[in-house]
Scaffold this motif. Structure first.
Motif, PDB file in Angstrom:
ATOM      1  N   ILE A 219     -15.345 -65.151   3.944  1.00 28.88           N
ATOM      2  CA  ILE A 219     -15.017 -64.940   2.533  1.00 28.88           C
ATOM      3  C   ILE A 219     -15.090 -63.446   2.231  1.00 28.88           C
ATOM      4  N   ALA A 220     -14.012 -62.922   1.654  1.00 35.69           N
ATOM      5  CA  ALA A 220     -13.899 -61.471   1.497  1.00 35.69           C
ATOM      6  C   ALA A 220     -13.629 -61.072   0.057  1.00 35.69           C
ATOM      7  N   LYS A 221     -14.049 -59.854  -0.272  1.00 32.80           N
ATOM      8  CA  LYS A 221     -13.660 -59.248  -1.546  1.00 32.80           C
ATOM      9  C   LYS A 221     -12.154 -59.001  -1.493  1.00 32.80           C
ATOM     10  N   LYS A 222     -11.438 -59.512  -2.474  1.00 28.69           N
ATOM     11  CA  LYS A 222      -9.985 -59.454  -2.453  1.00 28.69           C
ATOM     12  C   LYS A 222      -9.446 -58.019  -2.443  1.00 28.69           C
ATOM     13  N   ASP A 223     -10.134 -57.126  -3.150  1.00 26.11           N
ATOM     14  CA  ASP A 223      -9.624 -55.762  -3.253  1.00 26.11           C
ATOM     15  C   ASP A 223      -9.964 -54.903  -2.032  1.00 26.11           C
ATOM     16  N   LYS A 224     -10.659 -55.468  -1.073  1.00 23.84           N
ATOM     17  CA  LYS A 224     -11.051 -54.709   0.121  1.00 23.84           C
ATOM     18  C   LYS A 224     -10.119 -54.939   1.310  1.00 23.84           C
ATOM     19  N   PHE A 225      -9.275 -55.957   1.224  1.00 24.33           N
ATOM     20  CA  PHE A 225      -8.395 -56.296   2.347  1.00 24.33           C
ATOM     21  C   PHE A 225      -6.990 -56.614   1.830  1.00 24.33           C
ATOM     22  N   PRO A 226      -5.966 -55.963   2.354  1.00 22.28           N
ATOM     23  CA  PRO A 226      -4.592 -56.292   1.957  1.00 22.28           C
ATOM     24  C   PRO A 226      -4.278 -57.758   2.258  1.00 22.28           C
ATOM     25  N   ALA A 227      -3.401 -58.340   1.463  1.00 23.54           N
ATOM     26  CA  ALA A 227      -3.063 -59.755   1.611  1.00 23.54           C
ATOM     27  C   ALA A 227      -2.517 -60.076   2.997  1.00 23.54           C
ATOM     28  N   GLU A 228      -1.671 -59.167   3.544  1.00 22.39           N
ATOM     29  CA  GLU A 228      -1.080 -59.436   4.862  1.00 22.39           C
ATOM     30  C   GLU A 228      -2.141 -59.398   5.965  1.00 22.39           C
ATOM     31  N   MET A 229      -3.176 -58.588   5.775  1.00 20.37           N
ATOM     32  CA  MET A 229      -4.276 -58.526   6.745  1.00 20.37           C
ATOM     33  C   MET A 229      -5.096 -59.813   6.686  1.00 20.37           C
ATOM     34  N   ALA A 230      -5.330 -60.299   5.484  1.00 16.60           N
ATOM     35  CA  ALA A 230      -6.065 -61.557   5.325  1.00 16.60           C
ATOM     36  C   ALA A 230      -5.303 -62.707   5.979  1.00 16.60           C
ATOM     37  N   GLN A 231      -3.969 -62.697   5.847  1.00 17.85           N
ATOM     38  CA  GLN A 231      -3.153 -63.748   6.454  1.00 17.85           C
ATOM     39  C   GLN A 231      -3.240 -63.694   7.981  1.00 17.85           C
ATOM     40  N   LYS A 232      -3.207 -62.493   8.532  1.00 16.34           N
ATOM     41  CA  LYS A 232      -3.325 -62.355   9.995  1.00 16.34           C
ATOM     42  C   LYS A 232      -4.674 -62.880  10.474  1.00 16.34           C
ATOM     43  N   SER A 233      -5.696 -62.645   9.685  1.00 17.61           N
ATOM     44  CA  SER A 233      -7.027 -63.123  10.043  1.00 17.61           C
ATOM     45  C   SER A 233      -7.086 -64.644  10.027  1.00 17.61           C
ATOM     46  N   ARG A 234      -6.487 -65.252   8.994  1.00 11.22           N
ATOM     47  CA  ARG A 234      -6.476 -66.728   8.917  1.00 11.22           C
ATOM     48  C   ARG A 234      -5.732 -67.322  10.105  1.00 11.22           C
ATOM     49  N   GLU A 235      -4.639 -66.695  10.474  1.00 15.03           N
ATOM     50  CA  GLU A 235      -3.867 -67.182  11.618  1.00 15.03           C
ATOM     51  C   GLU A 235      -4.646 -67.008  12.916  1.00 15.03           C
ATOM     52  N   TYR A 236      -5.407 -65.915  13.012  1.00 11.99           N
ATOM     53  CA  TYR A 236      -6.245 -65.711  14.204  1.00 11.99           C
ATOM     54  C   TYR A 236      -7.259 -66.842  14.324  1.00 11.99           C
ATOM     55  N   PHE A 237      -7.922 -67.174  13.220  1.00 16.35           N
ATOM     56  CA  PHE A 237      -8.917 -68.252  13.247  1.00 16.35           C
ATOM     57  C   PHE A 237      -8.287 -69.546  13.758  1.00 16.35           C
ATOM     58  N   TYR A 238      -7.099 -69.868  13.238  1.00 18.71           N
ATOM     59  CA  TYR A 238      -6.478 -71.124  13.661  1.00 18.71           C
ATOM     60  C   TYR A 238      -6.004 -71.059  15.117  1.00 18.71           C
ATOM     61  N   ASN A 239      -5.397 -69.963  15.511  1.00 16.64           N
ATOM     62  CA  ASN A 239      -4.865 -69.836  16.870  1.00 16.64           C
ATOM     63  C   ASN A 239      -5.952 -69.834  17.939  1.00 16.64           C
ATOM     64  N   ASN A 240      -7.179 -69.533  17.525  1.00 17.16           N
ATOM     65  CA  ASN A 240      -8.301 -69.524  18.468  1.00 17.16           C
ATOM     66  C   ASN A 240      -9.242 -70.711  18.258  1.00 17.16           C
ATOM     67  N   LEU A 241      -8.698 -71.728  17.606  1.00 17.45           N
ATOM     68  CA  LEU A 241      -9.478 -72.932  17.296  1.00 17.45           C
ATOM     69  C   LEU A 241     -10.060 -73.582  18.548  1.00 17.45           C
ATOM     70  N   HIS A 242      -9.287 -73.557  19.636  1.00 20.58           N
ATOM     71  CA  HIS A 242      -9.729 -74.224  20.865  1.00 20.58           C
ATOM     72  C   HIS A 242     -11.025 -73.623  21.404  1.00 20.58           C
ATOM     73  N   ARG A 243     -11.226 -72.331  21.189  1.00 19.57           N
ATOM     74  CA  ARG A 243     -12.471 -71.711  21.661  1.00 19.57           C
ATOM     75  C   ARG A 243     -13.682 -72.313  20.958  1.00 19.57           C
ATOM     76  N   ILE A 244     -13.517 -72.536  19.654  1.00 15.19           N
ATOM     77  CA  ILE A 244     -14.613 -73.100  18.860  1.00 15.19           C
ATOM     78  C   ILE A 244     -14.865 -74.550  19.257  1.00 15.19           C
ATOM     79  N   THR A 245     -13.783 -75.340  19.348  1.00 12.99           N
ATOM     80  CA  THR A 245     -13.957 -76.764  19.657  1.00 12.99           C
ATOM     81  C   THR A 245     -14.528 -76.964  21.059  1.00 12.99           C
ATOM     82  N   ASP A 246     -14.140 -76.106  21.992  1.00 13.99           N
ATOM     83  CA  ASP A 246     -14.713 -76.195  23.346  1.00 13.99           C
ATOM     84  C   ASP A 246     -16.215 -75.949  23.315  1.00 13.99           C
ATOM     85  N   GLN A 247     -16.628 -74.977  22.516  1.00 11.68           N
ATOM     86  CA  GLN A 247     -18.052 -74.664  22.401  1.00 11.68           C
ATOM     87  C   GLN A 247     -18.809 -75.803  21.725  1.00 11.68           C
ATOM     88  N   LEU A 248     -18.203 -76.389  20.685  1.00  7.86           N
ATOM     89  CA  LEU A 248     -18.839 -77.520  19.998  1.00  7.86           C
ATOM     90  C   LEU A 248     -19.014 -78.700  20.943  1.00  7.86           C
TER      91      LEU A 248
END
Length: 330
Positions: free
Chosen positions: A238-267
């Motif tokens: 969760i981030a302060k909206k004025d600290k991160f450009p919208a396109e950067m936040a979107q790239k971060s969300r996509e990173y989290f999803y694209n690396n989902l398998h790493r998390i599920t493997d660990q779980l």
């Protein structure tokens, strides 16, 4: 002429270098990991930090073993973003925080579909609320009921028992009281100690907590884990909206999803540490009863303003897409 050409090339290179430097922003990210700097959450965020350099984001990761402080430091501006649980994150974004609602996501397969939807650019508006935005959501595993007496395998038998509830989440105390049990205000740093020392009889926790928090101590000798997930838990950046450009936040969300398998493997790896002798099976009839009860609870908590109705609608659509035969879908 050659000197002039060299000077021009050097100037262009310097300009390009300055441009890249100007585009890079530096931010402080506070990360809740109950184990601290060497914990699995911090490990995953270090990978995220490396990827973020490609988006023009240079970060300082600060580990927190106390989630409440990580959340308060985000509010106070000490952190530009904080990684905390979805339950606590509901105070910053009710839509995203409702992902962790009771009984709304039956399995990890359902969770993957939900996270795919939330990582899509079309979900960006919903993930922005007030002065905050969600920059990533990752699963933390299903929450199961741990009991110190395996005979407590139904709601009726939970009456009169002491149940640890998160003091900052009013929904838990409400639900526990409705089944006739006694809620005992706790937080992530002490609920396991209360269970292990017999102060409370029942807790809800993900399987990753079994080893990390030594929950086998509270289970011994006659306890059990009810083999029926109450909710799918998440951790959210969760981030302060004025600290991160919208396109950067979107790239971060996509990173989290694209690396989902790493998390599920660990779980999955952590879940294998749980001794099979602790599992307590319950009849299918009881499971059907719990489904109805949890659906009623979600509706009640929605009407009382705790859960976001749009997210509950999305979660219902996912359940019905994957299990069309469910009673709520027909």
């Amino acid at each position: 002429m050659k000197k002039l050409f060299t000077a021009v090339v050097t100037a262009c290179a310097l300009t390009a270098s300055l441009s890249v430097q100007a585009e890079t922003i530096k931010r402080k990210i506070c990360v809740f990991d109950i184990v601290g700097n060497v914990g699995p959450v911090m490990g995953a965020m270090k990978d995220w930090k490396a990827a973020a350099l490609d988006w023009g984001l240079e970060t300082e990761l600060v580990p927190y073993t106390n989630e409440a402080i990580a959340a308060e430091d985000l509010k106070a501006g000490v952190c530009d973003a904080s990684l905390i649980t979805g339950i606590r994150g509901r105070a910053f974004n009710k839509y995203a925080g409702t992902v962790d609602s009771i009984g709304a996501i039956p399995s990890m397969d359902h969770m993957k579909v939900v996270l795919q939807v939330l990582s899509h650019p079309q979900s960006a508006d919903k993930l922005s609320q007030g002065s905050y935005q969600i920059m990533g959501i990752a699963p933390a595993g299903a929450a199961y009921v741990f009991v110190n007496d395996r005979q407590v395998n139904s709601l009726a038998k939970a009456a009169g028992k002491k149940v640890a509830v998160l003091e900052y989440d009013e929904t838990q105390a409400k639900l526990v009281s409705q089944v006739g049990a006694t809620p005992v205000a706790s937080d992530i740093t002490n609920f396991s100690t209360k269970f292990n020392n017999g102060v409370v009889d029942v807790i809800a926790a993900p399987l990753v907590a079994y080893n990390a928090l030594e929950l086998y101590k509270g289970l011994s000798p006659d306890g059990g884990i009810i083999n029926y997930p109450l909710a799918q838990l998440t951790i959210q950046l969760i981030a302060k909206k004025d600290k991160f450009p919208a396109e950067m936040a979107q790239k971060s969300r996509e990173y989290f999803y694209n690396n989902l398998h790493r998390i599920t493997d660990q779980l999955d790896k952590e879940a294998q540490h749980v001794d099979k002798r602790w599992w307590v099976e319950i009849p299918d009839a009881d499971k059907a009863e719990y489904e109805v009860m949890m659906q009623e609870a979600r509706n009640q908590l929605r009407d009382e303003g705790y859960y976001d109705p749009d997210m509950l609608t999305l979660l219902r659509k996912v359940r019905c897409k994957m299990e069309p035969a469910r009673a709520e879908c027909t």
